[in-house]
Motif scaffolding. Sequence first.
Motif, mmCIF file in Angstrom:
data_model
loop_
_atom_site.group_PDB
_atom_site.id
_atom_site.type_symbol
_atom_site.label_atom_id
_atom_site.label_comp_id
_atom_site.label_asym_id
_atom_site.label_seq_id
_atom_site.Cartn_x
_atom_site.Cartn_y
_atom_site.Cartn_z
ATOM 1 N N ARG B 152 0.822 -1.228 0.000
ATOM 2 C CA ARG B 152 0.000 0.000 0.000
ATOM 3 C C ARG B 152 0.843 1.259 0.000
ATOM 4 O O ARG B 152 0.441 2.290 -0.512
ATOM 5 C CB ARG B 152 -0.917 0.031 1.228
ATOM 6 C CG ARG B 152 -1.918 -1.088 1.282
ATOM 7 C CD ARG B 152 -2.995 -0.899 0.255
ATOM 8 N NE ARG B 152 -3.965 -1.984 0.348
ATOM 9 C CZ ARG B 152 -4.897 -2.217 -0.556
ATOM 10 N NH1 ARG B 152 -4.977 -1.467 -1.627
ATOM 11 N NH2 ARG B 152 -5.742 -3.198 -0.394
ATOM 12 N N MET B 153 2.019 1.165 0.620
ATOM 13 C CA MET B 153 2.899 2.333 0.692
ATOM 14 C C MET B 153 3.247 2.841 -0.698
ATOM 15 O O MET B 153 3.521 4.016 -0.884
ATOM 16 C CB MET B 153 4.197 1.955 1.416
ATOM 17 C CG MET B 153 4.032 1.629 2.880
ATOM 18 S SD MET B 153 4.011 3.070 3.913
ATOM 19 C CE MET B 153 5.752 3.462 3.993
ATOM 20 N N LYS B 154 3.247 1.918 -1.670
ATOM 21 C CA LYS B 154 3.651 2.311 -3.023
ATOM 22 C C LYS B 154 2.462 2.794 -3.851
ATOM 23 O O LYS B 154 2.624 3.197 -4.993
ATOM 24 C CB LYS B 154 4.302 1.115 -3.733
ATOM 25 C CG LYS B 154 5.600 0.688 -3.091
ATOM 26 C CD LYS B 154 6.276 -0.392 -3.923
ATOM 27 C CE LYS B 154 7.263 -1.186 -3.077
ATOM 28 N NZ LYS B 154 6.873 -2.588 -2.899
ATOM 29 N N GLN B 155 1.270 2.717 -3.283
ATOM 30 C CA GLN B 155 0.093 3.076 -4.077
ATOM 31 C C GLN B 155 -0.272 4.546 -3.921
ATOM 32 O O GLN B 155 0.097 5.194 -2.946
ATOM 33 C CB GLN B 155 -1.091 2.211 -3.661
ATOM 34 C CG GLN B 155 -0.962 0.789 -4.180
ATOM 35 C CD GLN B 155 -2.187 -0.040 -3.856
ATOM 36 O OE1 GLN B 155 -2.744 0.065 -2.771
ATOM 37 N NE2 GLN B 155 -2.599 -0.854 -4.799
ATOM 38 N N TYR B 156 -1.051 5.027 -4.888
ATOM 39 C CA TYR B 156 -1.518 6.409 -4.862
ATOM 40 C C TYR B 156 -2.936 6.449 -4.278
ATOM 41 O O TYR B 156 -3.661 5.447 -4.359
ATOM 42 C CB TYR B 156 -1.522 6.977 -6.289
ATOM 43 C CG TYR B 156 -0.125 7.213 -6.786
ATOM 44 C CD1 TYR B 156 0.506 8.428 -6.557
ATOM 45 C CD2 TYR B 156 0.578 6.212 -7.452
ATOM 46 C CE1 TYR B 156 1.801 8.636 -6.980
ATOM 47 C CE2 TYR B 156 1.880 6.413 -7.878
ATOM 48 C CZ TYR B 156 2.481 7.639 -7.643
ATOM 49 O OH TYR B 156 3.763 7.848 -8.043
ATOM 50 N N PRO B 157 -3.345 7.607 -3.747
ATOM 51 C CA PRO B 157 -4.673 7.681 -3.111
ATOM 52 C C PRO B 157 -5.824 7.189 -3.993
ATOM 53 O O PRO B 157 -6.742 6.547 -3.494
ATOM 54 C CB PRO B 157 -4.821 9.173 -2.799
ATOM 55 C CG PRO B 157 -3.437 9.664 -2.605
ATOM 56 C CD PRO B 157 -2.586 8.852 -3.537
ATOM 57 N N HIS B 158 -5.745 7.454 -5.300
ATOM 58 C CA HIS B 158 -6.893 7.059 -6.129
ATOM 59 C C HIS B 158 -7.030 5.549 -6.255
ATOM 60 O O HIS B 158 -8.074 5.052 -6.672
ATOM 61 C CB HIS B 158 -6.799 7.697 -7.526
ATOM 62 C CG HIS B 158 -5.793 7.034 -8.421
ATOM 63 N ND1 HIS B 158 -4.504 7.483 -8.534
ATOM 64 C CD2 HIS B 158 -5.893 5.954 -9.221
ATOM 65 C CE1 HIS B 158 -3.857 6.703 -9.371
ATOM 66 N NE2 HIS B 158 -4.668 5.762 -9.807
ATOM 67 N N GLU B 159 -5.984 4.828 -5.912
ATOM 68 C CA GLU B 159 -6.060 3.370 -6.013
ATOM 69 C C GLU B 159 -6.759 2.739 -4.813
ATOM 70 O O GLU B 159 -6.994 1.550 -4.786
ATOM 71 C CB GLU B 159 -4.650 2.777 -6.146
ATOM 72 C CG GLU B 159 -3.958 3.187 -7.434
ATOM 73 C CD GLU B 159 -2.524 2.683 -7.486
ATOM 74 O OE1 GLU B 159 -2.343 1.500 -7.773
ATOM 75 O OE2 GLU B 159 -1.595 3.476 -7.232
ATOM 76 N N LEU B 160 -7.040 3.569 -3.817
ATOM 77 C CA LEU B 160 -7.676 3.038 -2.608
ATOM 78 C C LEU B 160 -9.149 3.432 -2.573
ATOM 79 O O LEU B 160 -9.536 4.448 -3.142
ATOM 80 C CB LEU B 160 -6.984 3.593 -1.357
ATOM 81 C CG LEU B 160 -5.475 3.412 -1.245
ATOM 82 C CD1 LEU B 160 -4.991 4.011 0.052
ATOM 83 C CD2 LEU B 160 -5.093 1.942 -1.323
ATOM 84 N N SER B 161 -9.945 2.642 -1.857
ATOM 85 C CA SER B 161 -11.361 2.978 -1.700
ATOM 86 C C SER B 161 -11.512 4.038 -0.614
ATOM 87 O O SER B 161 -10.566 4.334 0.126
ATOM 88 C CB SER B 161 -12.124 1.728 -1.310
ATOM 89 O OG SER B 161 -11.699 1.311 -0.043
ATOM 90 N N GLY B 162 -12.714 4.587 -0.511
ATOM 91 C CA GLY B 162 -12.964 5.654 0.459
ATOM 92 C C GLY B 162 -12.636 5.257 1.884
ATOM 93 O O GLY B 162 -12.007 6.007 2.627
#
Lengths: 320, 337
Positions: B152-162
């Motif tokens: 998750r550390m490598k992901q961007y905010p838009h890749e996560l759900s609310g």
Amino acid sequence: MPSNELLRVEHLKKYFPIKTGLLKHKYVQAVEDVNLFINRGETLGLVGESGCGKTTLGRAILRLHEPTAGKIIYDGVDITHEKMLPYRRKMQIIFQDPSASLDPRMTVGEIVGEAIDIHRLADNKSDRTKRVQQLLIQVGLNSEHSNRYPHEFSGGQQQRIGIARALAVEPEFIVCDEPVSALDVSIQSQIVNMLEDMQSEMGLTYLFIAHDLSVVKHISNRIGVMYLGNMVELGKSNEVYRHALHPYTQTLLSAVPIPDPRVSRDRKRIVLQGDIPSPMNPPSGCRFHTRCPYAIPRCTEEVPEWRELAPEHYAACHIL
Amino acid sequence: MEINMHKKLLEIKNLHVSFFTPAGEVKAVGGIDYDLYSGEVMGIVGESGSGKSVEAYAIMGLLQSPGRVTGGSIKFEGRDVLAFTSKEQQSFRGNEVSMIFQNPMTCLNPVYTIGNQLIEAVCCHDVIPKNQAEARAIEMLTLVGINNPEQRMKQYPHELSGGMRQRVMIAMGLVCDPKILIADEPTTALDVTIQAQIIELMKEIQKLTGMAIIFITHNLGVVAEICDKVSVMYAGKIVEQGCVEDIFYKPKHPYTLGLLKSMPRVDEEQHERLIPIEGTPVDMLNPPPGCPFGPRCGFCMKICLRQEPPQIEVGDCHTAACWLLVDDAEKEAADAQ
């Protein structure tokens, strides 16, 4: 009682195409095979989380979205491919965001009167003015308000304007699409009471869409619960609350906060793991199986059938 | 649990915040008092425009022009927060008090990864090597219940759900181990099932870390679930304050009573008509004289429209500002004048 039935929806589907590549098309399966009926004078509530297709279903019923497949039968007539103008007089909608659904450049009188003009309901100009004023008074506004613009009103008053507009054509059936979600608690109850009064005075039929289960349960005779485009359960509102059949309904009910510290701290809560899957590629079989605490292997393979499990209480689940 | 045994963390006295708009002065917060003790969850309830967020922004020093604190004091462990230099304020924010916001999408930077933003938050407040900061960030993500934190550390905010984003926000708020967490409508933008997850998470973290939480919300159901003490705000004033049981079972202010009666309950046995609070919210540019709730109040008396009611003690740590609670309101008012 077929004569009592105002609206019937059969196997309704609504897919939205999205382009992913030059020739590739994918679909968002917003509404997948929904069946329901609404009797005259009753309120059917639709609940579900965001993205479950409840708004799309409401709009598809009014053919504001053309359904991909399925049938909509209004008062015994299949209107799936009919011209809608005459039916717009009978079927209306109240939108969620009152400030976004009112044209900022039109006065309240113009907004409410537009439908009267389109359907030629007024005999002359003074009759039209009188009708508009009557409508405004009916929704608890002032007749002088007809010369003002939407931004001069508070959220609750704007929603009243939206309701006056829907009432202008003297409809039989109104889709209320989250009519109170954008409003403050103290204003919510004013609008809910007004909708109830209008129903008993004019014999209106509502499809009441909201994500707030407490409001839906309060206003509805029957409740339908949606998850990811599917209807998972439908029944009388007290039945659904007391004897929720579908695991999703049970979790949804247990997640609703109750404004009573002793009750809310004592009750057992089913906390779902994970998030709602994307409707672009929904899970196979039962769409809820990825988060269902009771899932069995069959759930991943086979789509559960929509069955009447108790009198007038329907659900789609393999384990029932 | 005796609250007096805990340490007093925050002391707010007669706080006034105004916005100087072209149309005139808007008194968003008009003189509020409260204390926050360590380990306490304080709920601040009110409708939109009641000043509940503005008051939190004032604590954090995040008020933006044309908003300004015009009076009163905010003390944190005896230190005057309003007199902080900007450097002191920077270390105060994050280390002592941190805040999470309503909409997690607008609060996370879309062009940086989650890890980047979390590490930045750590490094801002602590001079530690990057790998330690990273370890701390991963630890926090694990604490807020995010699976595969390294990933998750490598992901961007838009890749996560609310719901995930709100968890990240909470992790970011906790990363410097603050004593107070201010949560401004943290679950309002979320679905009920996700809201339930976040509330459970905040309860767990509160137990684990023992920090104090100021929970700002308009949802009385959420308050019932998580808060120990509640302040009910209306038009920039705290109209009633008390422990959660007092507010829900022995409300003294007509506004609190009105709010409780106007909410439909999912567990109601029979259909009961809702009792709404009539009228419209206060126009904060031209607030009415006297009690702000007066014009909407079913028990309104003459004095209510003339003079503001005093805070009346009605029980142990339970106060309400209403003339109905004063035996001889006329005399009291005359004395006050």
